[in-house]
Scaffold this motif. Structure first.
Motif, PDB file in Angstrom:
ATOM      1  N   ILE A   1      31.112  29.833  25.539  1.00 28.72           N
ATOM      2  CA  ILE A   1      31.273  30.554  26.801  1.00 28.72           C
ATOM      3  C   ILE A   1      31.871  31.925  26.512  1.00 28.72           C
ATOM      4  N   VAL A   2      31.269  32.956  27.091  1.00 26.51           N
ATOM      5  CA  VAL A   2      31.782  34.317  26.933  1.00 26.51           C
ATOM      6  C   VAL A   2      32.398  34.713  28.270  1.00 26.51           C
ATOM      7  N   PRO A   3      33.737  34.788  28.336  1.00 29.93           N
ATOM      8  CA  PRO A   3      34.370  35.050  29.629  1.00 29.93           C
ATOM      9  C   PRO A   3      34.121  36.482  30.112  1.00 29.93           C
ATOM     10  N   VAL A   4      34.318  36.691  31.400  1.00 29.14           N
ATOM     11  CA  VAL A   4      34.210  38.042  31.957  1.00 29.14           C
ATOM     12  C   VAL A   4      35.332  38.885  31.368  1.00 29.14           C
ATOM     13  N   PRO A   5      35.013  40.061  30.792  1.00 32.72           N
ATOM     14  CA  PRO A   5      36.096  40.901  30.267  1.00 32.72           C
ATOM     15  C   PRO A   5      37.026  41.299  31.427  1.00 32.72           C
ATOM     16  N   PRO A   6      38.331  41.085  31.281  1.00 34.81           N
ATOM     17  CA  PRO A   6      39.257  41.335  32.399  1.00 34.81           C
ATOM     18  C   PRO A   6      39.171  42.766  32.936  1.00 34.81           C
ATOM     19  N   THR A   7      38.976  43.744  32.049  1.00 37.35           N
ATOM     20  CA  THR A   7      38.896  45.125  32.538  1.00 37.35           C
ATOM     21  C   THR A   7      37.642  45.320  33.388  1.00 37.35           C
ATOM     22  N   PHE A   8      36.552  44.651  33.000  1.00 39.10           N
ATOM     23  CA  PHE A   8      35.326  44.751  33.786  1.00 39.10           C
ATOM     24  C   PHE A   8      35.537  44.111  35.156  1.00 39.10           C
ATOM     25  N   ALA A   9      36.136  42.933  35.144  1.00 38.40           N
ATOM     26  CA  ALA A   9      36.364  42.207  36.398  1.00 38.40           C
ATOM     27  C   ALA A   9      37.238  43.022  37.348  1.00 38.40           C
ATOM     28  N   ALA A  10      38.231  43.679  36.787  1.00 38.69           N
ATOM     29  CA  ALA A  10      39.195  44.397  37.625  1.00 38.69           C
ATOM     30  C   ALA A  10      38.511  45.514  38.420  1.00 38.69           C
ATOM     31  N   ALA A  11      37.485  46.136  37.831  1.00 39.31           N
ATOM     32  CA  ALA A  11      36.844  47.266  38.502  1.00 39.31           C
ATOM     33  C   ALA A  11      35.522  46.885  39.160  1.00 39.31           C
ATOM     34  N   ALA A  12      35.110  45.610  39.029  1.00 40.89           N
ATOM     35  CA  ALA A  12      33.760  45.237  39.466  1.00 40.89           C
ATOM     36  C   ALA A  12      33.628  45.232  40.983  1.00 40.89           C
ATOM     37  N   ARG A  13      32.402  45.504  41.447  1.00 39.13           N
ATOM     38  CA  ARG A  13      32.083  45.408  42.876  1.00 39.13           C
ATOM     39  C   ARG A  13      32.273  43.998  43.387  1.00 39.13           C
ATOM     40  N   ILE A  14      31.812  43.045  42.581  1.00 37.74           N
ATOM     41  CA  ILE A  14      31.900  41.652  42.997  1.00 37.74           C
ATOM     42  C   ILE A  14      32.752  40.907  41.985  1.00 37.74           C
ATOM     43  N   ASP A  15      33.969  40.564  42.373  1.00 43.05           N
ATOM     44  CA  ASP A  15      34.807  39.753  41.496  1.00 43.05           C
ATOM     45  C   ASP A  15      34.640  38.294  41.930  1.00 43.05           C
ATOM     46  N   ARG A  16      35.415  37.423  41.341  1.00 42.80           N
ATOM     47  CA  ARG A  16      35.281  35.996  41.622  1.00 42.80           C
ATOM     48  C   ARG A  16      35.435  35.674  43.108  1.00 42.80           C
ATOM     49  N   ALA A  17      36.469  36.268  43.710  1.00 45.88           N
ATOM     50  CA  ALA A  17      36.744  35.958  45.120  1.00 45.88           C
ATOM     51  C   ALA A  17      35.593  36.439  46.000  1.00 45.88           C
ATOM     52  N   THR A  18      35.084  37.636  45.711  1.00 49.15           N
ATOM     53  CA  THR A  18      33.982  38.169  46.515  1.00 49.15           C
ATOM     54  C   THR A  18      32.735  37.313  46.332  1.00 49.15           C
ATOM     55  N   ARG A  19      32.485  36.922  45.077  1.00 51.26           N
ATOM     56  CA  ARG A  19      31.324  36.071  44.833  1.00 51.26           C
ATOM     57  C   ARG A  19      31.439  34.766  45.617  1.00 51.26           C
ATOM     58  N   ASP A  20      32.613  34.157  45.552  1.00 56.49           N
ATOM     59  CA  ASP A  20      32.779  32.886  46.255  1.00 56.49           C
ATOM     60  C   ASP A  20      32.587  33.078  47.756  1.00 56.49           C
ATOM     61  N   ALA A  21      33.071  34.200  48.261  1.00 57.21           N
ATOM     62  CA  ALA A  21      32.928  34.461  49.700  1.00 57.21           C
ATOM     63  C   ALA A  21      31.455  34.657  50.066  1.00 57.21           C
ATOM     64  N   LEU A  22      30.710  35.318  49.199  1.00 63.76           N
ATOM     65  CA  LEU A  22      29.281  35.532  49.476  1.00 63.76           C
ATOM     66  C   LEU A  22      28.515  34.204  49.466  1.00 63.76           C
ATOM     67  N   HIS A  23      28.793  33.375  48.458  1.00 62.90           N
ATOM     68  CA  HIS A  23      28.134  32.069  48.414  1.00 62.90           C
ATOM     69  C   HIS A  23      28.490  31.245  49.643  1.00 62.90           C
ATOM     70  N   ASP A  24      29.737  31.328  50.005  1.00 67.43           N
ATOM     71  CA  ASP A  24      30.217  30.578  51.151  1.00 67.43           C
ATOM     72  C   ASP A  24      29.501  31.030  52.428  1.00 67.43           C
ATOM     73  N   GLU A  25      29.406  32.343  52.586  1.00 66.09           N
ATOM     74  CA  GLU A  25      28.729  32.883  53.766  1.00 66.09           C
ATOM     75  C   GLU A  25      27.254  32.486  53.772  1.00 66.09           C
ATOM     76  N   ALA A  26      26.600  32.632  52.595  1.00 61.92           N
ATOM     77  CA  ALA A  26      25.160  32.322  52.523  1.00 61.92           C
ATOM     78  C   ALA A  26      24.897  30.858  52.857  1.00 61.92           C
ATOM     79  N   THR A  27      25.864  29.988  52.578  1.00 62.93           N
ATOM     80  CA  THR A  27      25.692  28.568  52.856  1.00 62.93           C
ATOM     81  C   THR A  27      26.051  28.231  54.303  1.00 62.93           C
ATOM     82  N   ARG A  28      27.198  28.751  54.751  1.00 63.81           N
ATOM     83  CA  ARG A  28      27.695  28.307  56.057  1.00 63.81           C
ATOM     84  C   ARG A  28      27.200  29.144  57.225  1.00 63.81           C
TER      85      ARG A  28
END
Ligand code: WT7
Length: 650
Positions: A6-33
């Motif tokens: 497993i190659v983890p998300v580089p923390p510096t990339f995650a910090a500046a990314a448009r979609i971080d973990r929380a945003t991704r989870d929120a998008l999946h959640d919205e698309a489902t519910r």
């Protein structure tokens, strides 16, 4: 258990990314519910003349079949790619043209200039009688005018059909005839790796073939300046008809479900299929996925090395990036010209930040060793992408470690001509990577695995990849052949879209595409129908029968292995072998060149006369010891002679 690294998300990339973990989870959640909210979010990315009140309207059930997205919306795709950026980004560079010859200075085209060029061509097309709904065939090299041509069609509501510049006259003619195009846009010649491609001469040859009488006009871009035949009044210089036009052009107001383009692709049987994409859903999906998967920012310099002749060029050179107002490189050349540092030199020259290419190119460059890479800087890069075929973990590692200096996430993007845009891929600021896996579905995408009988498989499993529900970028039909559309994609597993791919899902829910399970070969990321190659071979007077299969190839992913049975009284020789290779190149184009031609005294058939391709594939793979059940063969002796023949040819 997931065995791979497993190659983890580089923390510096995650910090500046448009979609971080929380945003991704929120998008999946919205698309489902609350899918409507998610689909509306996508539509809201676009500028509409009339905003849609309808969102998803689809069913894969035979009795109630429909795929419609944003159906009451009205918009123009070209306006979304150009006009709406003018106020804020008119002087921003849209395209950086990097010519085949690195000594040619790059050209920078701003959004304002691109808009003017598109408008001039749009006006010229209208003057030449092209109307909303008419089809226009585009057969151009990777030059700025290819982008201009597609957007000009979109602006006036004409449906473009781009034909890859590597296709031969017969393939051009077939594609013109199928959609009855009125006008062809081509160039005198193309240039690739210093070699000239006689585009205009190919069009001339195609237009002599039956079924192409619909073409009234051929517009010719003067690109290399080569002397060519101009046939008046049919042929017109592109510059002569566009230079005199005003640089504004009233766009058509298109319904979201009006056709945007046709793109021909190979299937497992018969002639190429005219995949039809429509306007609103396609553009929303191309634009959103481009931003999300590439983590696009306004100051990025993006480069996709595909050709506009393929869907990757449509969605991730033209419509996605331009709808997003991105700056991107348009590259005419090839990876290894003038040498194996070309890609990396271009990245340094234009400070490319996001780079998207095919595994076949990565493997070919990997073979040249690290030196051609390491003599360049590549410090501008922040993300790498791949598309077109499975990437082997070794090539993934090299791309990540050597090209990307172990800093850049690698997004392996799975999709198809038919899907319009990416469906399975990492969101680079959120998804941990596994080399060789396209990882997880994007929000709103519902893949599943089924067994041969169509039963859904849970959890860790291997099976055929299907999609359970529609997404906005989905193709709507096959041009003029809706019955074949339903038959090809919705009949193997009723109620589901069948991709034609095999796939494994691991314990973490990651998807690993294993390749086509139908009679389609993926050569260097290009789809080749075995039936097309076979019909080119049997057209030769000395060929009685032919069967074509794919086999694993170190660079191309798959190579083309043709078994050829000659007519009685014709002895095989090398001259005939060369002739047959030529025949395929002439009928389809160089991309379909057979790697191997094996003389076959006979082909393995069932008692009912069906060729057993499974056996031919095994022999071509060099796995003759795993032929499996051969008891249904009419004449088992045929297999032994083919196995011996394959050994002799090695
Ligand atoms: C087929 C579609 C998608 C644009 C280029 C090809 C294969 C595509 C991947 C990937 C494994 C892939 C599949 C698919 N494919 N991307 N990331 N990993 N396989 O478009 O010509 O329509 O071909 O390409 O087999 O079905 P296409």
């Amino acid at each position: 258990m997931s065995t791979s690294e497993i190659v983890p998300v580089p923390p510096t990339f995650a910090a500046a990314a448009r979609i971080d973990r929380a945003t991704r989870d929120a998008l999946h959640d919205e698309a489902t519910r609350d899918p409507d909210a998610f689909w509306r979010r996508l539509a809201d990315r676009l500028d509409w003349d009339r905003a849609p009140t309808q969102l998803k309207d689809s069913s894969f059930d035979r009795d109630d079949f429909r795929i419609r997205w944003y159906a009451d919306g009205v918009l123009n795709a070209c306006v979304n790619c150009l006009d709406r950026h003018l106020a804020t980004r008119g002087d921003k560079v849209a395209l950086i043209f990097e010519a085949d010859d690195p000594a040619t200075p790059a050209q920078h085209v701003t959004y304002g200039e691109l808009h003017a060029r598109v408008c001039r061509l749009g006006n010229a097309l209208r003057n030449l009688g092209v109307r909303r709904g008419d089809r226009v065939t585009v057969y151009l090299p990777m030059i700025v005018d290819a982008v201009v041509a597609m957007l000009a069609c979109a602006r006036i509501g004409a449906v473009h059909s781009v034909v890859f510049g590597g296709f031969a006259p017969q393939s051009i003619a077939d594609r013109i005839a199928d959609c009855a195009s009125k006008l062809v846009i081509t160039a005198d010649e193309g240039l690739r790796g210093g070699k000239r491609i006689p585009l205009k001469a190919n069009v001339d040859a195609a237009l002599k073939m039956p079924g192409t009488h619909s073409v009234e006009t051929v517009l010719v871009v003067r690109h290399t300046g080569a002397g060519i035949d101009m046939q008046m009044p049919r042929d017109r210089w592109f510059h002569a008809v566009t230079d005199i036009q005003p640089d504004t052009c009233e766009p058509e107001h298109m319904g979201a479900e009006d056709p945007l383009f046709i793109l021909y692709t190979s299937g497992s049987t018969g002639k190429p299929k005219g995949v039809l994409h429509t306007t609103g859903g396609y553009l929303a999906w191309a634009s959103w996925t481009h931003e999300a998967v590439f983590d696009l920012r306004d100051d990025d310099v993006y480069w996709c090395t595909a050709d506009v002749g393929w869907i990757t060029g449509h969605s991730y050179i033209v419509y996605g990036p331009l709808a997003n107002g991105a700056t991107q490189v348009v590259f005419e050349g090839v990876p290894n010209f003038p040498d194996a540092s070309r890609f990396w030199n271009v990245i340094d020259r234009h400070r490319v930040t996001l780079f998207y290419t095919a595994p076949t190119a990565i493997r070919a460059l990997m073979r040249e060793g690290d030196t051609p890479v390491k003599r360049t800087s590549r410090a501008s890069l922040r993300l790498l992408g791949t598309v077109g075929e499975p990437i082997n973990p070794e090539a993934w590692r090299w791309y990540h470690d050597v090209v990307g200096g172990a800093r850049c996430p690698v997004v392996d993007t799975w999709w198809q001509t038919e899907t319009g845009g990416i469906l399975i891929a990492p969101l680079p600021g959120a998804t941990a990577l596994k080399p060789g896996s396209a990882t997880l579905p994007l929000p709103g995408v519902q893949p599943a695995l089924v067994d041969a009988e169509g039963a859904l498989l849970d959890g860790e499993a291997q099976g055929n990849l299907v999609l359970l529900d529609s997404w906005p970028g989905q193709m709507r039909t096959l041009y003029n052949d809706h019955a074949r559309f339903i038959e090809t994609y919705f009949s193997a597993y009723p109620g589901m879209y069948f991709t034609g791919d095999g796939c494994r899902r691991d314990a973490d829910g990651y998807y690993w595409i294993t390749g086509r399970v139908d009679d389609v070969i993926n050569v260097s990321g290009h789809r080749i129908g075995t039936a097309e190659v076979e019909s080119a071979l049997v057209a030769h007077p000395h060929v009685a029968e032919a069967a074509v299969v794919g086999y694993p190839h170190d660079i191309k992913g798959q190579g083309i292995h043709a078994y050829v049975t000659l007519v009685t009284d014709r002895e095989p020789d090398d001259a005939l072998r060369a002739e047959l290779v030529q025949a395929v190149r002439r009928a389809i184009g160089p991309i379909a060149t057979p790697d191997r031609i094996q003389w076959a005294p006979a082909l393995p058939k069932t008692r009912s006369g069906k060729i057993m391709r499974r056996i031919l594939r095994k022999i071509a793979e060099g796995a003759a010891h795993q032929l499996g059940d051969t008891s249904t063969l009419a004449d088992p002796g045929v297999v032994d002679s083919l196995v011996d023949g394959a050994r002799r040819d090695e």
